[in-house]
Design a protein around this motif. Structure first.
Motif, mmCIF file in Angstrom:
data_model
loop_
_atom_site.group_PDB
_atom_site.id
_atom_site.type_symbol
_atom_site.label_atom_id
_atom_site.label_comp_id
_atom_site.label_asym_id
_atom_site.label_seq_id
_atom_site.Cartn_x
_atom_site.Cartn_y
_atom_site.Cartn_z
ATOM 1 N N GLY A 15 0.966 -1.348 0.131
ATOM 2 C CA GLY A 15 0.082 0.061 -0.047
ATOM 3 C C GLY A 15 0.784 1.335 -0.077
ATOM 4 O O GLY A 15 1.977 1.279 -0.096
ATOM 5 N N ILE A 16 0.093 2.366 0.275
ATOM 6 C CA ILE A 16 0.992 3.743 0.068
ATOM 7 C C ILE A 16 0.838 4.306 1.464
ATOM 8 O O ILE A 16 -0.169 4.267 2.498
ATOM 9 N N GLN A 17 1.991 4.338 1.863
ATOM 10 C CA GLN A 17 2.377 4.988 3.392
ATOM 11 C C GLN A 17 3.083 6.045 3.447
ATOM 12 O O GLN A 17 4.008 6.468 2.546
ATOM 13 N N LYS A 18 3.110 6.977 4.334
ATOM 14 C CA LYS A 18 3.877 7.944 4.714
ATOM 15 C C LYS A 18 4.846 7.531 5.752
ATOM 16 O O LYS A 18 4.966 7.479 6.876
ATOM 17 N N VAL A 19 6.041 7.281 5.199
ATOM 18 C CA VAL A 19 7.143 6.290 6.099
ATOM 19 C C VAL A 19 8.598 6.956 5.504
ATOM 20 O O VAL A 19 8.739 7.537 4.347
ATOM 21 N N GLY A 20 9.358 6.631 6.162
ATOM 22 C CA GLY A 20 10.936 6.954 6.029
ATOM 23 C C GLY A 20 11.502 5.679 5.429
ATOM 24 O O GLY A 20 11.093 4.609 6.007
ATOM 25 N N ILE A 21 12.509 5.711 4.801
ATOM 26 C CA ILE A 21 13.260 4.653 4.252
ATOM 27 C C ILE A 21 14.851 4.802 4.583
ATOM 28 O O ILE A 21 15.393 5.741 4.089
ATOM 29 N N LEU A 22 15.395 3.659 5.084
ATOM 30 C CA LEU A 22 16.548 3.778 5.663
ATOM 31 C C LEU A 22 17.453 2.620 4.945
ATOM 32 O O LEU A 22 16.819 1.520 4.854
ATOM 33 N N PHE A 86 6.670 11.933 -4.186
ATOM 34 C CA PHE A 86 6.188 10.765 -4.197
ATOM 35 C C PHE A 86 7.233 9.517 -4.581
ATOM 36 O O PHE A 86 7.897 9.885 -5.481
ATOM 37 N N ILE A 87 7.316 8.632 -3.794
ATOM 38 C CA ILE A 87 8.328 7.511 -3.952
ATOM 39 C C ILE A 87 7.759 6.318 -4.403
ATOM 40 O O ILE A 87 6.871 5.669 -3.991
ATOM 41 N N TYR A 88 8.581 5.699 -5.207
ATOM 42 C CA TYR A 88 8.007 4.375 -5.977
ATOM 43 C C TYR A 88 9.444 3.578 -6.054
ATOM 44 O O TYR A 88 10.218 4.069 -6.206
ATOM 45 N N PRO A 89 9.042 2.043 -6.219
ATOM 46 C CA PRO A 89 10.130 1.331 -6.509
ATOM 47 C C PRO A 89 10.455 1.587 -8.025
ATOM 48 O O PRO A 89 9.845 2.123 -8.957
ATOM 49 N N LYS A 357 -5.778 5.294 -19.503
ATOM 50 C CA LYS A 357 -6.829 6.047 -20.101
ATOM 51 C C LYS A 357 -7.581 5.222 -20.722
ATOM 52 O O LYS A 357 -8.847 5.638 -21.041
ATOM 53 N N TYR A 358 -7.100 4.079 -21.459
ATOM 54 C CA TYR A 358 -7.965 3.030 -22.284
ATOM 55 C C TYR A 358 -8.379 2.123 -21.348
ATOM 56 O O TYR A 358 -8.802 0.954 -21.697
ATOM 57 N N GLY A 359 -8.612 2.135 -20.016
ATOM 58 C CA GLY A 359 -9.498 1.107 -19.180
ATOM 59 C C GLY A 359 -8.753 0.366 -18.131
ATOM 60 O O GLY A 359 -9.321 -0.422 -17.382
ATOM 61 N N MET A 360 -7.543 0.353 -17.929
ATOM 62 C CA MET A 360 -6.627 -0.161 -17.038
ATOM 63 C C MET A 360 -6.865 0.424 -15.838
ATOM 64 O O MET A 360 -6.753 1.617 -15.724
ATOM 65 N N LYS A 361 -6.940 -0.310 -14.674
ATOM 66 C CA LYS A 361 -7.025 0.412 -13.466
ATOM 67 C C LYS A 361 -5.688 0.914 -13.130
ATOM 68 O O LYS A 361 -4.656 0.130 -13.227
ATOM 69 N N GLN A 362 -5.461 1.759 -12.284
ATOM 70 C CA GLN A 362 -4.052 2.722 -12.115
ATOM 71 C C GLN A 362 -3.291 1.767 -11.401
ATOM 72 O O GLN A 362 -2.066 1.538 -11.618
ATOM 73 N N GLU A 363 -3.643 0.977 -10.366
ATOM 74 C CA GLU A 363 -2.920 0.277 -9.461
ATOM 75 C C GLU A 363 -2.355 -1.033 -10.137
ATOM 76 O O GLU A 363 -1.414 -1.521 -10.072
ATOM 77 N N SER A 385 9.276 -3.882 -5.525
ATOM 78 C CA SER A 385 8.492 -3.374 -4.662
ATOM 79 C C SER A 385 9.474 -2.737 -3.427
ATOM 80 O O SER A 385 10.595 -3.162 -3.462
ATOM 81 N N ILE A 386 8.810 -1.779 -2.622
ATOM 82 C CA ILE A 386 9.716 -1.296 -1.632
ATOM 83 C C ILE A 386 9.457 -1.930 -0.459
ATOM 84 O O ILE A 386 8.488 -1.906 0.288
ATOM 85 N N GLU A 387 10.302 -2.906 -0.149
ATOM 86 C CA GLU A 387 10.465 -3.684 1.161
ATOM 87 C C GLU A 387 11.770 -3.750 1.686
ATOM 88 O O GLU A 387 12.937 -3.854 1.123
ATOM 89 N N VAL A 388 11.847 -4.206 3.205
ATOM 90 C CA VAL A 388 12.976 -4.370 3.706
ATOM 91 C C VAL A 388 13.755 -5.666 3.333
ATOM 92 O O VAL A 388 13.125 -6.570 2.949
ATOM 93 N N GLY A 389 15.040 -5.522 2.913
ATOM 94 C CA GLY A 389 15.787 -6.706 2.426
ATOM 95 C C GLY A 389 15.927 -6.708 0.907
ATOM 96 O O GLY A 389 16.628 -7.469 0.309
ATOM 97 N N LYS A 390 15.058 -5.899 0.218
ATOM 98 C CA LYS A 390 15.268 -5.924 -1.141
ATOM 99 C C LYS A 390 16.218 -4.710 -1.742
ATOM 100 O O LYS A 390 16.694 -3.946 -0.892
ATOM 101 N N ASP A 391 16.549 -4.822 -2.948
ATOM 102 C CA ASP A 391 17.739 -3.782 -3.519
ATOM 103 C C ASP A 391 17.066 -2.529 -3.272
ATOM 104 O O ASP A 391 15.907 -2.212 -3.315
ATOM 105 N N ALA A 392 18.061 -1.406 -2.819
ATOM 106 C CA ALA A 392 17.491 -0.213 -2.712
ATOM 107 C C ALA A 392 17.340 0.626 -4.244
ATOM 108 O O ALA A 392 18.120 1.358 -4.552
ATOM 109 N N ASP A 393 16.357 0.077 -5.052
ATOM 110 C CA ASP A 393 16.184 0.653 -6.326
ATOM 111 C C ASP A 393 14.934 1.590 -6.357
ATOM 112 O O ASP A 393 13.913 0.976 -6.156
#
Length: 421
Positions: A15-22, A86-89, A357-363, A385-393
């Motif tokens: 989900g979408i969170q207001k968090v910090g990433i170390l 806004f932060i994304y993987p 725009k042509y019908g796909m859900k944004q998520e 995805s942004i998860e602990v233990g994954k590459d910091a991309d």
């Protein structure tokens, strides 16, 4: 270490969170709301200026996750305040030819197809990729941090594809996983490359026959190898580099990556994969929206695109941006692709935006350029995805990345800021 704080984080999977990433080294080590409350103004070039309580709070966060404490006189903490951002993987493209057709070059930089033999499963893309090509820089500046680079579709069997990062100078250090798939092609491309010169294949029947012939040879080769391993009196078969390259396919360690635009070609790919009990991905799926019910019956991943292109051949006459949304809304987890350089790689988010725009859900569109391709390529333990233990991309945007006016502010690959706007 690198601390990103105060941004709105779309983790994709949580989900979408207001968090910090170390970040420490190349990995994400902590994601929490508490990190946002740490006053990082007290840290300046590795020295404690003030706020000893905040310095202690940072070390408390580190101790909780089993990390060595931050030593202000020796360690350096870089901080990005992403307030209002806004932060994304990092985005992932599941089907490109990045580095194989170099920008602004002709034959000198064309290394995607070996058009002397329709059966070349032993070729590996990392031997043809030039990471110095300027399109790598354009990719990571556009928020694309990883791709699958695959041989072209001139051959029935084109070679092995690899998953790579988009930043680096030496391809060996950029590889995430190699190989991730074995490229095969159906339809117009191999027919036109070889049939026009009165060589095989000239028909779809010949394409299928060549696939079956070589897969059967590989099965026999693998059987003979196993017999020789089990009985020392049996001689090993003579080494065959082409058949060796198909062993991971037969063992279901990697899929066949099937270039197929037309519905009938998709069905042929499925038929052959079932005959040999193989894993399969269907790439392009231009007519996928016309056979939704049939594709729902199958378990093979779908990689859709490139849709932001002209209908340059007969197989593309039913090309539409609606395909992705129709398949996704029907329940298929799909990936979107640029087929770079058909569409420049940095426009992958725009392709996702047009799919919305042509019908796909944004998520779902966001998943199609993050976690879905990571799963299809077998690299979801590291990226997507942004998860602990994954590459910091990680990519920081000033707006919705699927909207054309939004800009990348930072691109971080393996914990390193490789681009700052």
């Amino acid at each position: 270490m690198l601390l990103i704080k105060n941004g709105t984080v779309n983790t994709i999977t949580q989900g979408i969170q207001k968090v910090g990433i170390l970040i420490k080294g190349k990995k994400i080590i902590k994601i929490s709301k508490e990190i946002n409350s740490i006053n990082t103004e007290f840290i300046s070039n590795g020295e404690v200026a003030s706020k000893e309580d905040d310095y202690a709070k940072l070390n408390e966060e580190l101790r909780e996750i089993g990390e060595v404490e931050f030593a202000p006189n020796t360690d350096k903490l870089d901080v990005i305040d992403a307030e209002g951002k806004f932060i994304y993987p990092g985005f992932i493209d599941a089907h490109t030819h990045l580095g194989l057709w170099e920008d602004g070059m002709g034959i000198e930089g064309a290394d995607g197809n070996e058009e002397t033999d329709p059966i070349t499963p032993h070729l590996n893309v990392i031997d043809g990729i030039n990471p110095m090509d300027k399109t790598f820089k354009e990719a990571y500046e556009g928020g694309i941090t990883a791709v699958c680079t695959t041989p072209g579709s001139a051959n029935v069997m084109g070679g092995q594809a690899a998953a790579i990062k988009t930043f680096g100078r030496r391809i060996d250090k950029m590889v995430i996983k190699n190989p991730v798939a074995s490229k095969v092609a159906f339809g117009e491309n191999p027919k036109s490359c070889y049939g026009a010169n009165e060589n095989t294949p000239q028909t779809r029947m010949a394409i299928a026959a060549l696939l079956r012939e070589n897969l059967r040879k590989a099965e026999e080769y693998l059987y003979d190898l196993k017999c020789a391993e089990e009985d020392e009196e049996i001689d090993k078969p003579e080494y065959d580099i082409k058949l060796e390259a198909l062993i991971p396919v037969l063992k279901k360690e990697i899929p066949l990556k099937a270039h197929a635009h037309r519905a009938d070609d998709m069905f042929t790919a499925i038929r052959i994969a079932q005959e040999f009990d193989l894993k399969l991905t269907l790439d392009h799926c231009t007519e996928g929206h016309m056979i939704v019910e049939e594709l729902l019956e199958e378990n093979c991943p779908l990689i859709v695109g490139p849709s932001l292109s002209e209908r340059s051949k007969i197989e593309l006459r039913n090309l539409t941006f609606e395909t992705a949304g129709i398949l996704s809304n029907a329940g298929k987890d799909i990936c979107l692709m640029t087929d770079h350089p058909v569409i420049p790689l940095q426009y992958l988010p725009i392709c996702a935006g047009l799919a919305v725009k042509y019908g796909m859900k944004q998520e779902k569109a966001l998943e199609s350029i993050t976690i879905n391709p990571a799963k299809v390529l077998g690299i979801e333990d590291r990226v997507g995805s942004i998860e602990v233990g994954k590459d910091a991309d990680i990519v920081i945007w000033d707006g919705n990345p699927l909207e054309i006016q939004s800009n990348v502010l930072y691109t971080i690959i393996d914990g390193k800021v490789v681009y700052k706007r």
